[in-house]
Write a protein that holds these residues in place. Structure first.
Motif, PDB file in Angstrom:
ATOM      1  N   MET A   1       2.352 -14.596   8.868  1.00 46.37           N
ATOM      2  CA  MET A   1       1.545 -13.405   8.611  1.00 46.37           C
ATOM      3  C   MET A   1       0.600 -13.720   7.459  1.00 46.37           C
ATOM      4  N   ARG A   2      -0.676 -13.354   7.620  1.00 48.03           N
ATOM      5  CA  ARG A   2      -1.689 -13.637   6.606  1.00 48.03           C
ATOM      6  C   ARG A   2      -2.274 -12.339   6.068  1.00 48.03           C
ATOM      7  N   GLY A   3      -2.598 -12.332   4.797  1.00 45.33           N
ATOM      8  CA  GLY A   3      -3.210 -11.155   4.197  1.00 45.33           C
ATOM      9  C   GLY A   3      -2.601 -10.859   2.846  1.00 45.33           C
ATOM     10  N   LYS A   4      -2.489  -9.576   2.515  1.00 44.95           N
ATOM     11  CA  LYS A   4      -1.995  -9.158   1.204  1.00 44.95           C
ATOM     12  C   LYS A   4      -0.663  -8.435   1.361  1.00 44.95           C
ATOM     13  N   SER A   5       0.308  -8.846   0.542  1.00 43.17           N
ATOM     14  CA  SER A   5       1.632  -8.237   0.581  1.00 43.17           C
ATOM     15  C   SER A   5       1.865  -7.377  -0.653  1.00 43.17           C
ATOM     16  N   ASN A   6       2.819  -6.464  -0.534  1.00 38.44           N
ATOM     17  CA  ASN A   6       3.294  -5.674  -1.671  1.00 38.44           C
ATOM     18  C   ASN A   6       2.168  -4.946  -2.401  1.00 38.44           C
ATOM     19  N   LEU A   7       1.343  -4.239  -1.635  1.00 38.42           N
ATOM     20  CA  LEU A   7       0.231  -3.508  -2.248  1.00 38.42           C
ATOM     21  C   LEU A   7       0.735  -2.313  -3.054  1.00 38.42           C
ATOM     22  N   THR A   8       1.661  -1.561  -2.510  1.00 36.71           N
ATOM     23  CA  THR A   8       2.214  -0.379  -3.167  1.00 36.71           C
ATOM     24  C   THR A   8       3.634  -0.161  -2.645  1.00 36.71           C
ATOM     25  N   THR A   9       4.511   0.331  -3.532  1.00 37.33           N
ATOM     26  CA  THR A   9       5.889   0.619  -3.156  1.00 37.33           C
ATOM     27  C   THR A   9       6.130   2.119  -3.223  1.00 37.33           C
ATOM     28  N   PHE A  10       6.736   2.659  -2.163  1.00 34.13           N
ATOM     29  CA  PHE A  10       6.991   4.095  -2.069  1.00 34.13           C
ATOM     30  C   PHE A  10       8.477   4.359  -1.893  1.00 34.13           C
ATOM     31  N   ALA A  11       8.863   5.570  -2.245  1.00 38.17           N
ATOM     32  CA  ALA A  11      10.182   6.092  -1.898  1.00 38.17           C
ATOM     33  C   ALA A  11       9.971   7.401  -1.159  1.00 38.17           C
ATOM     34  N   THR A  12      10.651   7.560  -0.039  1.00 42.75           N
ATOM     35  CA  THR A  12      10.597   8.805   0.728  1.00 42.75           C
ATOM     36  C   THR A  12      11.987   9.420   0.768  1.00 42.75           C
ATOM     37  N   LEU A  13      12.077  10.678   0.383  1.00 43.54           N
ATOM     38  CA  LEU A  13      13.316  11.428   0.502  1.00 43.54           C
ATOM     39  C   LEU A  13      13.230  12.346   1.709  1.00 43.54           C
ATOM     40  N   ILE A  14      14.286  12.373   2.504  1.00 45.28           N
ATOM     41  CA  ILE A  14      14.402  13.340   3.593  1.00 45.28           C
ATOM     42  C   ILE A  14      15.264  14.472   3.051  1.00 45.28           C
TER      43      ILE A  14
END
Length: 541
Positions: free
Chosen positions: A189-202
């Motif tokens: 896979m080519r490109g940019k990794s780990n741009l932003t990290t999120f947490a989602t609560l249900i």
């Protein structure tokens, strides 16, 4: 390969793999779906089934079930709101977001639907399980596979450790961002990794959706500085989602406190689940090796902002399925299978670019304490913020130009364009019948869409009583290529396609159009994916 277990072995039972199985069984091909989990997903992931995917749901006969299982009550506004807190007056309202309002439009046969991805997976899983040509193996994972002269042999392992071999002419990796198929193929896979990290609560928040004073919407972007986030209804049973930028190690209780500030009033909250996820912008450096293909997140990963992820994978499945069916039917040229990567990579790049821009403007970018205050200065600040939000976020919520306006170029399965089509604009869709574009949609009457009249194979649209295409049809059918002749009023054809003869592919894209009946050989080359010249005229025949 007489001892085959299926015509196509599909690794991954998410939306992409299940859509592929649905499309292939519809074309009379046997499939085996191998999914490592015991059931379809439970995390929300995607929540928007866009108008293009809903057009496929219409072909598959699944629209009534999708509408029935949507958690939104009748009359619920399909809009995205930007607010200081959940009960504050909206600073901006993006009405008819994603073209999800339940109204008939000329541009497409079905409006988008807001429904959790796991519900869509369940609907597709039920559809596939009901097909005699399909086998679904939940709780099994791929261990290895090898290519032989007439197919592939895959080794899979069950939860109890038992292993078995499966044989098929083709194997498809629809197994997500950590694809085992991609790893075994050695594709990067080519490109940019780990741009932003999120947490989602249900969350379960009893009675919140009915609270007086709540401006209802699909997504609420909260721009309060100490509570910048996104919140919205997810499913029946008072289930909501709450997402914000946060590292995985941030305690759930801390995120829950932010959710309380975002809501802005006392409510009872139960945490049902947490999902930590990372935004990437990645594209595989290959989609095929021999008899193995990649589809969905296995070959592209991008921001979910814009609602393209699941829909993009389903689009991959539709494109790949009819081409695999053609190869299995003996009428596809090798170029037809190669055209899958040629065509879909163009769409993937356009979506990745748009989705990456979308994630660059989050609630945090617009957060300002003054937006929650009163008085002339606060009013002026909200007006300025509204203008900036509309400038940066319109392509995220009004993206019909990207969803329907994409086109395939330089494909061996598409005639050369006879003119330059309209530019691809994310928020502006201009229907166009230049070869490579999605066939323009229009209504035949109050209930029948032009798409309803297309065949399961190719469709040749011809003016009523104007031309004898019997010799062409005979030549095409002699090759085994499925072709339906659709006769329509010539003025209607010219109005929408700007040519009296139009060839539409099984995936509803225009393959060729012209003013005169072409030489059979030339049209068959396009249908088989064997067009050689990149410069021959497409409309002057």
């Amino acid at each position: 390969m007489d001892n085959r277990d299926a015509d196509v072995l599909i690794i991954g039972g998410g939306p992409t793999g299940l859509a592929l199985a649905t499309e292939l069984t519809m074309r009379g091909k046997r499939v085996c779906v191998v999914e490592r989990n015991e059931r379809t997903g439970v995390q929300p992931r995607a929540k928007t089934t866009n108008v293009r995917t809903m057009a496929h749901m219409r072909r598959w006969g699944l629209v009534p079930e999708v509408r029935r299982r949507s958690p939104l009550p009748q009359g619920f506004p399909r809009r995205v709101l930007f607010q200081h807190t959940l009960f504050a007056n909206p600073i901006v309202s993006f009405d008819d977001s994603f073209c999800a309002s339940p109204q008939r439009r000329d541009e497409f046969p079905e409006h988008a639907e807001f429904i959790p991805q796991y519900v869509i997976e369940g609907i597709l899983a039920e559809k596939v399980a009901s097909e005699p040509l399909a086998t679904v193996m939940f709780g099994w994972e791929l261990v290895s596979f090898a290519e032989e002269s007439e197919g592939v042999v895959a080794r899979v392992r069950g939860r109890d450790g038992a292993e078995r071999e499966l044989r098929a002419p083709y194997i498809i990796g629809a197994d997500g961002g950590r694809s085992s198929v991609r790893r075994l193929l050695g594709i990067e896979m080519r490109g940019k990794s780990n741009l932003t990290t999120f947490a989602t609560l249900i969350l379960r928040i009893p009675g919140l959706i009915e609270r007086n004073g709540l401006p209802r919407g699909l997504f609420h972007f909260i721009v309060r500085p100490d509570a910048a986030s996104i919140i919205g209804p997810l499913d029946q049973g008072d289930v909501w989602y709450f997402s914000r930028v946060a590292q995985a190690e941030v305690p759930t209780e801390d995120i829950l406190n932010v959710a309380r500030r975002a809501i802005g009033c006392e409510v009872e909250i139960e945490v049902l689940a947490r999902d930590n996820w990372v935004v990437h912008s990645l594209l595989a450096d290959g989609y095929r090796k021999g008899r193995a293909f990649l589809a969905g997140d296995a070959c592209h990963l991008h921001s979910p902002f814009g609602g393209h992820g699941m829909n993009l994978g389903i689009g991959d499945a539709v494109d790949l399925a009819w081409k695999l069916a053609a190869a299995l039917g003996g009428w596809a040229g090798e170029g037809l299978l190669d055209s899958y990567a040629v065509e879909r990579a163009q769409v993937h790049k356009a979506v990745i670019d748009s989705a990456t821009r979308n994630v660059g403007a989050l609630s945090e970018n617009f957060a300002d304490p003054i937006l929650g205050e009163t008085g002339p200065e606060a009013d002026a600040a909200r007006t300025a913020a509204a203008a900036e939000i509309r400038k940066l976020k319109t392509p995220e919520f009004h993206s019909l130009g990207l969803v329907l306006g994409y086109r395939y170029t330089n494909s061996p399965a598409i005639a050369p364009p006879d003119r330059e089509g309209p530019p691809l604009e994310v928020s502006r869709y201009v229907p166009d019948a230049t070869p490579g574009h999605l066939a323009p949609h229009f209504w035949i009457d109050e209930t029948i869409s032009i798409y309803d009249l297309f065949g399961i194979g190719f469709t040749l649209i011809v003016g009523e009583g104007q031309r004898d295409v019997s010799a062409l049809v005979e030549d095409v059918e002699a090759t085994g290529i499925p072709l339906k002749v659709l006769r329509l009023d010539e003025a209607l054809i010219d109005r929408h396609f700007e040519a009296p003869l139009v060839l539409v592919r099984p995936d509803q894209h225009v393959a060729w159009r012209g003013n005169a009946i072409p030489e059979s050989r030339r049209l068959i080359e396009i249908m088989r994916g064997e067009r050689r010249s990149q410069s021959e005229p497409g409309k002057s025949e």
